[in-house]
Design a protein around this motif. Sequence first.
Motif, PDB file in Angstrom:
ATOM      1  N   LYS A  37      51.117  34.575  33.996  1.00  0.00           N
ATOM      2  CA  LYS A  37      50.423  35.345  35.031  1.00  0.00           C
ATOM      3  C   LYS A  37      48.927  35.429  34.736  1.00  0.00           C
ATOM      4  CE  LYS A  37      52.314  39.333  35.641  1.00  0.00           C
ATOM      5  NZ  LYS A  37      53.116  40.551  35.685  1.00  0.00           N
ATOM      6  N   LYS A  38      48.573  35.648  33.473  1.00  0.00           N
ATOM      7  CA  LYS A  38      47.159  35.727  33.111  1.00  0.00           C
ATOM      8  C   LYS A  38      46.466  34.396  33.347  1.00  0.00           C
ATOM      9  CE  LYS A  38      47.443  39.401  29.720  1.00  0.00           C
ATOM     10  NZ  LYS A  38      47.258  39.777  28.326  1.00  0.00           N
ATOM     11  N   MET A  39      47.146  33.286  33.020  1.00  0.00           N
ATOM     12  CA  MET A  39      46.567  31.970  33.233  1.00  0.00           C
ATOM     13  C   MET A  39      46.293  31.737  34.722  1.00  0.00           C
ATOM     14  SD  MET A  39      48.219  28.190  32.835  1.00  0.00           S
ATOM     15  CE  MET A  39      49.350  28.643  34.143  1.00  0.00           C
ATOM     16  N   LEU A  40      47.259  32.111  35.570  1.00  0.00           N
ATOM     17  CA  LEU A  40      47.080  31.930  37.007  1.00  0.00           C
ATOM     18  C   LEU A  40      45.937  32.797  37.538  1.00  0.00           C
ATOM     19  CD1 LEU A  40      50.776  31.759  38.196  1.00  0.00           C
ATOM     20  CD2 LEU A  40      49.124  29.902  38.128  1.00  0.00           C
ATOM     21  N   TYR A  45      40.438  33.512  39.839  1.00  0.00           N
ATOM     22  CA  TYR A  45      39.160  34.201  39.836  1.00  0.00           C
ATOM     23  C   TYR A  45      38.092  33.480  39.031  1.00  0.00           C
ATOM     24  CZ  TYR A  45      41.916  37.913  41.841  1.00  0.00           C
ATOM     25  OH  TYR A  45      42.734  38.633  42.654  1.00  0.00           O
ATOM     26  N   GLY A  46      38.440  32.335  38.465  1.00  0.00           N
ATOM     27  CA  GLY A  46      37.485  31.567  37.668  1.00  0.00           C
ATOM     28  C   GLY A  46      36.580  30.730  38.546  1.00  0.00           C
ATOM     29  N   SER A  50      39.572  30.356  44.894  1.00  0.00           N
ATOM     30  CA  SER A  50      40.754  30.257  45.734  1.00  0.00           C
ATOM     31  C   SER A  50      41.079  28.825  46.138  1.00  0.00           C
ATOM     32  CB  SER A  50      40.577  31.124  46.979  1.00  0.00           C
ATOM     33  OG  SER A  50      39.450  30.681  47.697  1.00  0.00           O
ATOM     34  N   ARG A  51      40.136  27.911  46.034  1.00  0.00           N
ATOM     35  CA  ARG A  51      40.447  26.512  46.391  1.00  0.00           C
ATOM     36  C   ARG A  51      41.537  25.954  45.487  1.00  0.00           C
ATOM     37  NH1 ARG A  51      35.005  24.000  45.397  1.00  0.00           N
ATOM     38  NH2 ARG A  51      35.039  25.748  43.970  1.00  0.00           N
TER      39      ARG A  51
END
Length: 60
Positions: A37-40, A45-46, A50-51
């Motif tokens: 979940k943290k990776m996603l 947000y990185g 959203s693309r």
Amino acid sequence: MPSLQAFVNGVEGDLAAVIAGLTLSWSSVEGHVDRIKKMLKRQVYGPAGSRLWRRRVPAS
């Protein structure tokens, strides 16, 4: 102390899980799921935003 007695009864009722949790390196998959979940979230947000998220998660 009824609350302490209830706790003890719960531990005794699931003693195998308690022992496994204290002795095994991975007692459940919860830690692994949190890491995914943290990776996603980092990907969403990185820099890619959203693309990349739209590419990773198929439209429902």
